[in-house]
Design a protein around this motif. Sequence first.
Motif, PDB file in Angstrom:
ATOM      1  N   ASN A  77       0.886  -1.137   0.230  1.00  0.00           N
ATOM      2  CA  ASN A  77      -0.168  -0.031  -0.054  1.00  0.00           C
ATOM      3  C   ASN A  77       1.030   1.021   0.115  1.00  0.00           C
ATOM      4  O   ASN A  77       0.425   2.261  -0.690  1.00  0.00           O
ATOM      5  N   ALA A  78       1.902   1.386   0.589  1.00  0.00           N
ATOM      6  CA  ALA A  78       2.874   2.371   0.897  1.00  0.00           C
ATOM      7  C   ALA A  78       3.467   2.640  -0.520  1.00  0.00           C
ATOM      8  O   ALA A  78       3.628   3.821  -0.979  1.00  0.00           O
ATOM      9  N   LEU A  79       3.959   1.446  -1.150  1.00  0.00           N
ATOM     10  CA  LEU A  79       4.553   1.797  -2.740  1.00  0.00           C
ATOM     11  C   LEU A  79       3.534   2.536  -3.491  1.00  0.00           C
ATOM     12  O   LEU A  79       3.865   3.259  -4.431  1.00  0.00           O
ATOM     13  N   MET A  80       2.185   2.000  -3.437  1.00  0.00           N
ATOM     14  CA  MET A  80       1.092   2.578  -4.393  1.00  0.00           C
ATOM     15  C   MET A  80       0.951   3.758  -3.924  1.00  0.00           C
ATOM     16  O   MET A  80       0.540   4.839  -4.897  1.00  0.00           O
ATOM     17  N   HIS A  81       0.993   4.102  -2.747  1.00  0.00           N
ATOM     18  CA  HIS A  81       0.817   5.397  -2.265  1.00  0.00           C
ATOM     19  C   HIS A  81       1.799   6.530  -2.846  1.00  0.00           C
ATOM     20  O   HIS A  81       1.325   7.456  -3.409  1.00  0.00           O
ATOM     21  N   VAL A  82       2.891   5.999  -2.899  1.00  0.00           N
ATOM     22  CA  VAL A  82       4.001   7.006  -3.387  1.00  0.00           C
ATOM     23  C   VAL A  82       3.755   7.019  -4.880  1.00  0.00           C
ATOM     24  O   VAL A  82       3.831   8.179  -5.510  1.00  0.00           O
ATOM     25  N   ILE A  83       3.506   5.903  -5.768  1.00  0.00           N
ATOM     26  CA  ILE A  83       3.430   6.100  -7.182  1.00  0.00           C
ATOM     27  C   ILE A  83       2.070   6.966  -7.246  1.00  0.00           C
ATOM     28  O   ILE A  83       2.467   7.830  -8.289  1.00  0.00           O
ATOM     29  N   LYS A 129       0.679   9.147  -5.606  1.00  0.00           N
ATOM     30  CA  LYS A 129       1.014  10.664  -5.147  1.00  0.00           C
ATOM     31  C   LYS A 129       1.766  11.485  -6.280  1.00  0.00           C
ATOM     32  O   LYS A 129       1.593  12.510  -6.396  1.00  0.00           O
ATOM     33  N   GLU A 130       2.816  10.623  -6.768  1.00  0.00           N
ATOM     34  CA  GLU A 130       3.786  11.238  -7.615  1.00  0.00           C
ATOM     35  C   GLU A 130       3.348  11.037  -9.101  1.00  0.00           C
ATOM     36  O   GLU A 130       4.067  11.526  -9.941  1.00  0.00           O
ATOM     37  N   GLY A 131       2.145  10.558  -9.373  1.00  0.00           N
ATOM     38  CA  GLY A 131       1.600  10.477 -10.678  1.00  0.00           C
ATOM     39  C   GLY A 131       2.370   9.620 -11.626  1.00  0.00           C
ATOM     40  O   GLY A 131       2.599   9.932 -12.629  1.00  0.00           O
ATOM     41  N   LEU A 132       2.647   8.444 -11.005  1.00  0.00           N
ATOM     42  CA  LEU A 132       3.894   7.621 -11.747  1.00  0.00           C
ATOM     43  C   LEU A 132       3.121   6.411 -12.525  1.00  0.00           C
ATOM     44  O   LEU A 132       3.644   5.460 -13.082  1.00  0.00           O
ATOM     45  N   GLN A 133       1.761   6.404 -12.070  1.00  0.00           N
ATOM     46  CA  GLN A 133       1.013   5.302 -12.564  1.00  0.00           C
ATOM     47  C   GLN A 133       0.849   5.316 -14.231  1.00  0.00           C
ATOM     48  O   GLN A 133       0.922   6.410 -14.558  1.00  0.00           O
ATOM     49  N   ALA A 152       9.551   2.557  -4.923  1.00  0.00           N
ATOM     50  CA  ALA A 152       8.275   2.754  -5.558  1.00  0.00           C
ATOM     51  C   ALA A 152       8.626   3.393  -7.027  1.00  0.00           C
ATOM     52  O   ALA A 152       8.080   3.169  -7.961  1.00  0.00           O
ATOM     53  N   ARG A 153       9.731   4.194  -7.079  1.00  0.00           N
ATOM     54  CA  ARG A 153       9.883   5.028  -7.921  1.00  0.00           C
ATOM     55  C   ARG A 153      10.579   4.171  -9.139  1.00  0.00           C
ATOM     56  O   ARG A 153      10.399   4.304 -10.308  1.00  0.00           O
ATOM     57  N   ARG A 154      11.637   3.612  -8.725  1.00  0.00           N
ATOM     58  CA  ARG A 154      12.105   2.562  -9.434  1.00  0.00           C
ATOM     59  C   ARG A 154      11.191   1.759  -9.952  1.00  0.00           C
ATOM     60  O   ARG A 154      11.348   1.369 -11.360  1.00  0.00           O
ATOM     61  N   PHE A 155      10.459   1.188  -9.286  1.00  0.00           N
ATOM     62  CA  PHE A 155       9.395   0.126  -9.912  1.00  0.00           C
ATOM     63  C   PHE A 155       8.371   0.767 -11.043  1.00  0.00           C
ATOM     64  O   PHE A 155       8.437   0.312 -12.001  1.00  0.00           O
ATOM     65  N   ALA A 156       8.134   1.959 -10.624  1.00  0.00           N
ATOM     66  CA  ALA A 156       6.873   2.426 -11.477  1.00  0.00           C
ATOM     67  C   ALA A 156       7.639   2.983 -12.857  1.00  0.00           C
ATOM     68  O   ALA A 156       7.149   3.318 -13.834  1.00  0.00           O
TER      69      ALA A 156
END
Length: 734
Positions: free
Chosen positions: A244-250, A252-256, A298-302
């Motif tokens: 959930n925290a990883l998705m929160h960052v993704i 929040k930062e519009g990386l989806q 999160a950033r690297r994954f997205a």
Amino acid sequence: MLFGRSKKNPVRIADKGVVEWKYAACGYCSTGCSIEVGLNAEGKAVASRGVADADVNRGKLCLKGIFEHELFDSAGRGLEPKIRDQWHQPWQPTDWDTALDRIHDEILRIQEKYGRDSFAVISTGQMLTEEFYTLGKLTRGLIGTNNYDGNTTLCMASAVSGYKRSFGSDGPPGCYEDFEHTDLLIAWGSNLPEQHPIIYWRMKEAQEKKGFPLIVVDPRVTMLAQNADIHLPITPGTDVVLQNALMHVILKEGLQDQDYIDANTNGFEDLKAEVEKYDPTTVAKICGIDEDTIRHVARRFASAGAAMQIWTMGINQSTHGSDGVVGINNLALITGNIGKPGGTSLSITGQCNAMGTREWSSCSGLPNYRYLEIPEHRKEIAKFWNIDEEFLPRKRGMFQTDIYHAIESGQIKGLWLIATNPMSSLPNTSRIRKAMEKLEFCAVQDCYEDTESAQYAHVYLPAGTWAEKEGVMTNTERRINVVKPIAEPPGQAKPDLWIFNRMAERFNREGKVTFPEKAPDIFLEMGQLSVGRLSDISGMDHELIEKSRGIQWPYTKEEKDSGQPPPRGGRRLYTETASFRYEDGRAKLIPLPFIDNNEVPDEKFPVWLNTGRLIEHWHGRTKTGKIGNNNKYSPIPFIEINPDLCAEMGIQRGEYVRLVSRRSDAIVMAEPTQRVPKNMVFLPFHFHDCANRLTLGLLDPHSRQPAYKQSAVRIEKIADQKEAARLSMEMRKF
Ligand code: SF4
């Protein structure tokens, strides 16, 4: 002067006198290696080797596969059917008709007296797919109990449940070839080098070529974690919080990948609202991973072009197992990482044919991922099998883990165990023992007569094992491979398929339902039932499968007829837009609130107990404990324990200690290592009367899989080391 290798003695491989090599697929783990067994002039199996042109293993085998031919002659094999009136009486040898008649009569007696569902059948992930299909037809179509399940509930049920919830169907969407295309890999609770060594080799080879980063989420510094670019030593049981925290960052930062989300999913707004609550600063305290690392991962994954996730028991064996799988799928879906090369969520399965039982056993539904809950599916199968549609239940019955509780409460009175050993494999052994003692009747069908569960049986049926039989298995990447008979079952032992067919004759006196005798014919029958479905195998037959060294499903008759060759690898699911198995073709994004219901360490039991596997052993050691070349590497129960904890408690390397949980205790040898933190011990679960004396029976609410990996113990010193050694040896069993 000569230097280097020319000075050394050349490696000599002993000449075993092999005159013929025979083909099979390995019968241990779900990797699905192609293997050849060498026979000498007397027809005795004397060697095993990997098959060079098989895409899965490309000539390699692990420590278990290399010695697999030794299985045929291993100790404890059942040679004749046995019978007795009470489970605590001595066994009497008997003939097949008497043994099978007794089981048939007891099933009818119990069902007549207590109702159809009072007799339960529990099978395995170890048999061949045609055997699963035949057992399903017998159990669902003729015996008619709804309490029918497999021991796969102990390892893969959370993956099945999570896939169904996210995608509308079970079926891992990726394949091994994805390692060659991915730009980033996250491994959740998966220790590939020890659990799936050949998949590890495929992954490592791809990583060396492509250089993708490897991120390992595991509370223990496993062998895979030692090779990771980033290791996240998570607090046990909190994977959902981290996801959930990883998705929160993704988000929040519009990386989806919003285009993918809009075209392929439902539920985005609800998911977004839930993950909003999991900011890294707050959750770092719960999951034990610092906020900067959460943001970085999160950033690297997205931002990876294609990102892949794999997982094994570290996710599945938890009270949040199913949610953990859905969390992995959520992450994949919001970043568009499903159905494309290198972008996938791939559950690494456990047993050699756990996938076969998922696809064809009818345990949780009906053949080929059909549901009991869907009237058209019931109708279709009833017509195909020539049975009354009303005979089929309208929803699935109990899971294996619930069946033992129902025996305790008197709801279930009879049990037929097939190639599974709950007295060794289920958590909280003392509770299972009491349940087994309560049964009015128990039949055990197994290739070994000395399993712990056989001591509670009234009838024992000796079965063939692995390549004493013929049929197919499906591996982790949906590849169907074939096993050919290499040896005869010993004594009067018979292949499981023969046993099911003889039992079917007793329930099928009018011959309404057909039960083909030969595995290749059964496979063709299954092919008919698969046409047009997700797992379409109608283009395959045994011969083509062997020639191709395994074929990934789907491979349809249409493809075959049009001249398209069987795929060598690289088949993926959900490659088209909105091609998921829900009616509208969209996957579900499911919010996952974290419910903290695990047992956690406290003052009385201050240490985490983490359990798992070793490379040299297979599950309850029923097989590998009897193969000297496997057993010698770890013949006795031991724990990995942090050296600082050893120093604090005055524990020496090799000293025996007592582990105590709220359930019971066990004696183990201390093996100090930095692989575990100071507040955790790791105990291999292979040893009889050891790990599962301690483990907790809490179950996942969706999959009913037990939380084997998270419970609490205390460690006690033992003054009498000689007596401790004796007790520990007892747990060796073999
Ligand atoms: Fe068998 Fe698995 Fe080892 Fe391959 S990796 S040889 S399938 S146990």
